[in-house]
Design a protein around this motif. Sequence first.
Motif, PDB file in Angstrom:
ATOM      1  N   PHE A  37       0.899  -1.162   0.000  1.00 60.32           N
ATOM      2  CA  PHE A  37       0.000   0.000   0.000  1.00 60.32           C
ATOM      3  C   PHE A  37       0.932   1.205   0.000  1.00 60.32           C
ATOM      4  N   VAL A  38       1.080   1.808  -1.182  1.00 57.65           N
ATOM      5  CA  VAL A  38       2.105   2.832  -1.391  1.00 57.65           C
ATOM      6  C   VAL A  38       1.441   4.191  -1.621  1.00 57.65           C
ATOM      7  N   ALA A  39       1.877   5.194  -0.877  1.00 56.30           N
ATOM      8  CA  ALA A  39       1.463   6.576  -1.142  1.00 56.30           C
ATOM      9  C   ALA A  39       2.572   7.240  -1.948  1.00 56.30           C
ATOM     10  N   VAL A  40       2.182   7.963  -3.003  1.00 57.30           N
ATOM     11  CA  VAL A  40       3.133   8.715  -3.814  1.00 57.30           C
ATOM     12  C   VAL A  40       2.861  10.206  -3.598  1.00 57.30           C
ATOM     13  N   MET A  41       3.887  10.911  -3.129  1.00 60.49           N
ATOM     14  CA  MET A  41       3.757  12.347  -2.898  1.00 60.49           C
ATOM     15  C   MET A  41       4.823  13.097  -3.690  1.00 60.49           C
ATOM     16  N   GLY A  42       4.751  14.409  -3.649  1.00 63.15           N
ATOM     17  CA  GLY A  42       5.745  15.229  -4.342  1.00 63.15           C
ATOM     18  C   GLY A  42       5.088  16.475  -4.874  1.00 63.15           C
ATOM     19  N   PRO A  43       5.850  17.558  -5.027  1.00 61.19           N
ATOM     20  CA  PRO A  43       5.253  18.809  -5.495  1.00 61.19           C
ATOM     21  C   PRO A  43       4.687  18.694  -6.899  1.00 61.19           C
ATOM     22  N   PHE A 217       8.466  11.991  -4.824  1.00 62.51           N
ATOM     23  CA  PHE A 217       9.118  12.457  -6.050  1.00 62.51           C
ATOM     24  C   PHE A 217       9.559  13.906  -5.889  1.00 62.51           C
ATOM     25  N   HIS A 218      10.664  14.231  -6.544  1.00 65.20           N
ATOM     26  CA  HIS A 218      11.070  15.626  -6.677  1.00 65.20           C
ATOM     27  C   HIS A 218      11.856  15.759  -7.969  1.00 65.20           C
ATOM     28  N   ASP A 219      11.452  16.710  -8.811  1.00 66.61           N
ATOM     29  CA  ASP A 219      12.161  16.957 -10.072  1.00 66.61           C
ATOM     30  C   ASP A 219      12.434  15.680 -10.859  1.00 66.61           C
ATOM     31  N   GLY A 220      11.439  14.815 -10.968  1.00 62.49           N
ATOM     32  CA  GLY A 220      11.565  13.655 -11.843  1.00 62.49           C
ATOM     33  C   GLY A 220      12.372  12.495 -11.295  1.00 62.49           C
ATOM     34  N   LEU A 221      12.612  12.525  -9.978  1.00 58.19           N
ATOM     35  CA  LEU A 221      13.332  11.424  -9.334  1.00 58.19           C
ATOM     36  C   LEU A 221      12.662  11.049  -8.013  1.00 58.19           C
ATOM     37  N   VAL A 222      12.840   9.788  -7.599  1.00 57.40           N
ATOM     38  CA  VAL A 222      12.403   9.379  -6.265  1.00 57.40           C
ATOM     39  C   VAL A 222      13.461   9.845  -5.274  1.00 57.40           C
ATOM     40  N   GLU A 224      12.726   9.924  -1.796  1.00 61.51           N
ATOM     41  CA  GLU A 224      12.482   9.326  -0.476  1.00 61.51           C
ATOM     42  C   GLU A 224      11.634   8.089  -0.709  1.00 61.51           C
ATOM     43  N   ASP A 225      11.940   7.016  -0.001  1.00 62.30           N
ATOM     44  CA  ASP A 225      11.189   5.768  -0.166  1.00 62.30           C
ATOM     45  C   ASP A 225      11.370   4.945   1.097  1.00 62.30           C
TER      46      ASP A 225
END
Length: 234
Positions: A37-43, A217-222, A224-225
Amino acid sequence: MGGEVIRTVGLKKSYLTGAGALEVLHGVDLAIGEGEFVAVMGPSGSGKSTFMNILGCLDTPTSGEYFLLGERAGTLSPDQLAARRGRYLGFVFQGFNLLPRADLVENVALPLLYAKVPWAERRERARQKLDLVGLLPWAGHRPAQVSGGQQQRAAIARALAGEPSLILADEPTGNLDSQNSDEIMRLFTELNDKGLTLIVVTHEPDVAACARRLVRFHDGLVVEDGPVAGRRRP
Ligand code: ADP
């Protein structure tokens, strides 16, 4: 927990713009296993939608590899991608995307129509899914006759109709107040407890806190995980 549902290796995506090629994913390596159960966040603009579109077989990467259930999916034709979507994936959107003139049973049964399941079986399976999300008493109602939370639950039932291996949800609580939002996250938590694999894109920390794992995500990269610290039970 079983096998691997998703694996991306050095995934890159560029768009052609007036100013030339714009690379928006710069090499994403991510593996997601059955039952996660994965949450994906990022600006905004960090590449989340681009990444989810590739995971959802709606788009293909410019380079790198995408494996869906161990099968290479990054180089498939549009028809092959559509077949993977129908067979393995369920989608939940911010705006529910239900058909206004169809009742909830017909809405939930719709993906089965595309899969050419006979009418009686479509209806029976749709009713089972509505029961699973607690909406059987509203089966004959149209979307506008139920609350936003109930509409999203119907959309989740529709996503489950084809027995997918993975649910991809894009801001599923973005149109809901906190009470309805918690109702949806409670349902996702219960479904995940039963083994369903879920990926949820969200801007809301309270929503992300319900997941087991957070990918940022930030600027097209992961960037934090890891496991969600202090997981919230909605
Ligand atoms: P997020 O979902 O995190 O907001 P997106 O994946 O939508 O990020 O966008 C990442 C970047 O890619 C943004 O700079 C956006 O403008 C750009 N982008 C997205 N889709 C396209 C497209 N079809 N053509 C050109 N640029 C795009």
